[in-house]
Design an enzyme around this catalytic site. Sequence first.
Site, short mmCIF file in Angstrom:
data_model
loop_
_atom_site.label_atom_id
_atom_site.label_comp_id
_atom_site.label_asym_id
_atom_site.label_seq_id
_atom_site.Cartn_x
_atom_site.Cartn_y
_atom_site.Cartn_z
N ALA A 1 -15.15 -41.50 -12.69
CA ALA A 1 -13.90 -40.85 -13.10
C ALA A 1 -13.09 -40.50 -11.86
CB ALA A 1 -14.19 -39.62 -13.94
N GLU B 1 -10.75 -51.86 -9.69
CA GLU B 1 -11.37 -51.73 -8.36
C GLU B 1 -10.37 -52.03 -7.25
OE1 GLU B 1 -14.29 -50.45 -7.97
OE2 GLU B 1 -15.16 -50.69 -9.97
C1 LIG Z 1 -8.93 -51.14 -18.64
C2 LIG Z 1 -8.97 -50.28 -17.42
C3 LIG Z 1 -10.16 -49.65 -17.08
C4 LIG Z 1 -10.20 -48.78 -15.99
N1 LIG Z 1 -11.37 -48.12 -15.70
C5 LIG Z 1 -11.36 -47.14 -14.76
C6 LIG Z 1 -12.53 -46.33 -14.56
O1 LIG Z 1 -13.57 -46.51 -15.19
N2 LIG Z 1 -12.45 -45.31 -13.65
C7 LIG Z 1 -11.32 -45.06 -12.93
O2 LIG Z 1 -11.32 -44.12 -12.14
N3 LIG Z 1 -10.20 -45.83 -13.09
C8 LIG Z 1 -10.19 -46.85 -13.99
N4 LIG Z 1 -9.07 -47.63 -14.18
C9 LIG Z 1 -7.86 -47.32 -13.41
C10 LIG Z 1 -7.56 -48.34 -12.31
O3 LIG Z 1 -8.51 -48.23 -11.28
C11 LIG Z 1 -6.13 -48.05 -11.84
O4 LIG Z 1 -5.29 -48.42 -12.91
C12 LIG Z 1 -5.77 -48.82 -10.60
O5 LIG Z 1 -6.43 -48.25 -9.49
C13 LIG Z 1 -4.25 -48.81 -10.34
O6 LIG Z 1 -3.74 -47.51 -10.42
P1 LIG Z 1 -2.41 -47.21 -11.28
O7 LIG Z 1 -2.59 -47.84 -12.60
O8 LIG Z 1 -2.17 -45.75 -11.22
O9 LIG Z 1 -1.26 -48.00 -10.52
P2 LIG Z 1 -0.35 -47.45 -9.33
O10 LIG Z 1 -1.19 -46.90 -8.25
O11 LIG Z 1 0.71 -46.58 -9.88
O12 LIG Z 1 0.31 -48.80 -8.82
C14 LIG Z 1 1.40 -49.44 -9.53
C15 LIG Z 1 1.76 -50.74 -8.79
O13 LIG Z 1 2.16 -50.45 -7.44
C16 LIG Z 1 1.35 -51.19 -6.53
N5 LIG Z 1 1.12 -50.37 -5.33
C17 LIG Z 1 0.69 -49.07 -5.29
N6 LIG Z 1 0.63 -48.66 -4.01
C18 LIG Z 1 1.00 -49.71 -3.23
C19 LIG Z 1 1.13 -49.92 -1.80
N7 LIG Z 1 0.82 -48.98 -0.92
N8 LIG Z 1 1.56 -51.13 -1.38
C20 LIG Z 1 1.83 -52.13 -2.25
N9 LIG Z 1 1.73 -51.99 -3.61
C21 LIG Z 1 1.32 -50.80 -4.07
C22 LIG Z 1 0.05 -51.46 -7.31
O14 LIG Z 1 -0.63 -52.59 -6.77
C23 LIG Z 1 0.59 -51.72 -8.68
O15 LIG Z 1 1.07 -53.03 -8.76
C24 LIG Z 1 -9.02 -48.56 -15.21
C25 LIG Z 1 -7.83 -49.23 -15.54
C26 LIG Z 1 -7.81 -50.09 -16.64
C27 LIG Z 1 -6.51 -50.77 -16.99
#
Ligand SMILES: Cc1cc2nc3c(=O)[nH]c(=O)nc-3n(C[C@H](O)[C@H](O)[C@H](O)COP(=O)(O)OP(=O)(O)OC[C@H]3O[C@@H](n4cnc5c(N)ncnc54)[C@H](O)[C@@H]3O)c2cc1C
Length: 384
Positions: A120, A361
């Site tokens: 989490a 990941e």
């Molecule tokens: C089905 C599913 C299961 C999941 N399971 C888990 C889980 O078990 N545990 C958990 O903790 N999380 C989980 N996640 C969450 C997942 O790890 C996050 O969605 C992921 O890390 C991206 O974060 P965000 O969605 O907040 O995107 P954001 O961080 O808001 O990013 C949005 C966009 O901006 C880009 N971006 C952000 N920062 C930068 C940068 N510095 N330079 C260039 N591009 C950038 C990203 O690549 C993306 O395209 C899950 C997600 C899904 C969809």
Amino acid sequence: MDPADEQELLSAIERWVEREVAPRVLEYDHADRYPHELVEQMKELGLFGATISPEYGGLGLPAATYARIVMSISAVWMSITGIFNSHLILALAIERFGTEDQKLEWLPRLASGEVRGGLALTEPDAGTDLQGIRTSARREGDSYVINGAKIWISNGIEGSCFALLVKTDPHAEPRHKGMSLFIAPKQEGFKVGRKLEKLGYKCIDSAELVFENYRVPARYLIGAREGRGFQQATGGLELGRINVAARGVGIAEGALHLATAYAQGRKTFGKPICEHQAIQLKLAEMATRARAARLLTLDAANAFDRGERCDLQAGMAKLFASEAALENATESMRIHGAYGYSKEYHIERLYRDAPLTCIGEGTNEMQRIIIARQWIRQHPVANS
Ligand SMILES: Cc1cc2nc3c(=O)[nH]c(=O)nc-3n(C[C@H](O)[C@H](O)[C@H](O)COP(=O)(O)OP(=O)(O)OC[C@H]3O[C@@H](n4cnc5c(N)ncnc54)[C@H](O)[C@@H]3O)c2cc1C
């Protein structure tokens, strides 16, 4: 691992996938129903303890064998690997960084699948920028009181214990020094919010978790020291990325397999479509991508097994294999013509599942940044 033992294990998994998983996957996926029956069988196969050491009741598999298992299952149904993937990252955090008491208390129950869980980390306002999380833990005597919310947590509904990333010092600079990782079992104050509806990756529960004055004993702070949570959480990401890469390989190979079979059976203009050069070009590229993805993933897994730092290899494998999954699923769907768009065929499900591998990941945008930074660090050129 002895090659004969590995082959025996992989054959047992393949038989299970063929007999138990493949015939039910469409039914489960369309109903978005949690596969309780398969979870019981996964316990018997030892999957919940796949990478946990035998001294704590696990199989102690090397990452390369584990990756082959994930590939083989994902070629048919990637979703179910999510039930044990992040569960094993929770176990890895405890085994690598936990105290002996924490290992003895949790690892045997995680290995048997009696306790299942995940990781989490993500919050509504902090995904990629994990150091921006706001969930906080305040020490009170022999406990910590935790408040905050997490989102997108795999196994959030069906699991019972999570590695929970929090801020123990919200004002610390640099920010990661104020972060800690807790073993967080479900109990009073730990609330499960809604199940999130998704494009694909059906059946696996992705949920919101809410912590309201959730009290955990101080002995559940992983490693018994505050301020190490960020390294502990991201330390498991190398295996996590190999994991997601292996899922990508499975989807890329599964999509290729479906396209190969369909192209030999479907005829147009008097011959099977696999005899049209346009289809052959697609199959050649798909086969090459799938093979390259497999080799990159095993290269990263072998480096991990040798105990080497492998964030570069794991990042490359994750990036390439997940994009290969997406491209092969799309191309396979095209080869299926109208039937690729039908819910009666498997390819539309692979097409919906594949994009997750580009997000989980660490998004592929971030993988490119990680790869570039590591690459430059490893190839310094002295300025004259
Ligand atoms: C089905 C599913 C299961 C999941 N399971 C888990 C889980 O078990 N545990 C958990 O903790 N999380 C989980 N996640 C969450 C997942 O790890 C996050 O969605 C992921 O890390 C991206 O974060 P965000 O969605 O907040 O995107 P954001 O961080 O808001 O990013 C949005 C966009 O901006 C880009 N971006 C952000 N920062 C930068 C940068 N510095 N330079 C260039 N591009 C950038 C990203 O690549 C993306 O395209 C899950 C997600 C899904 C969809």
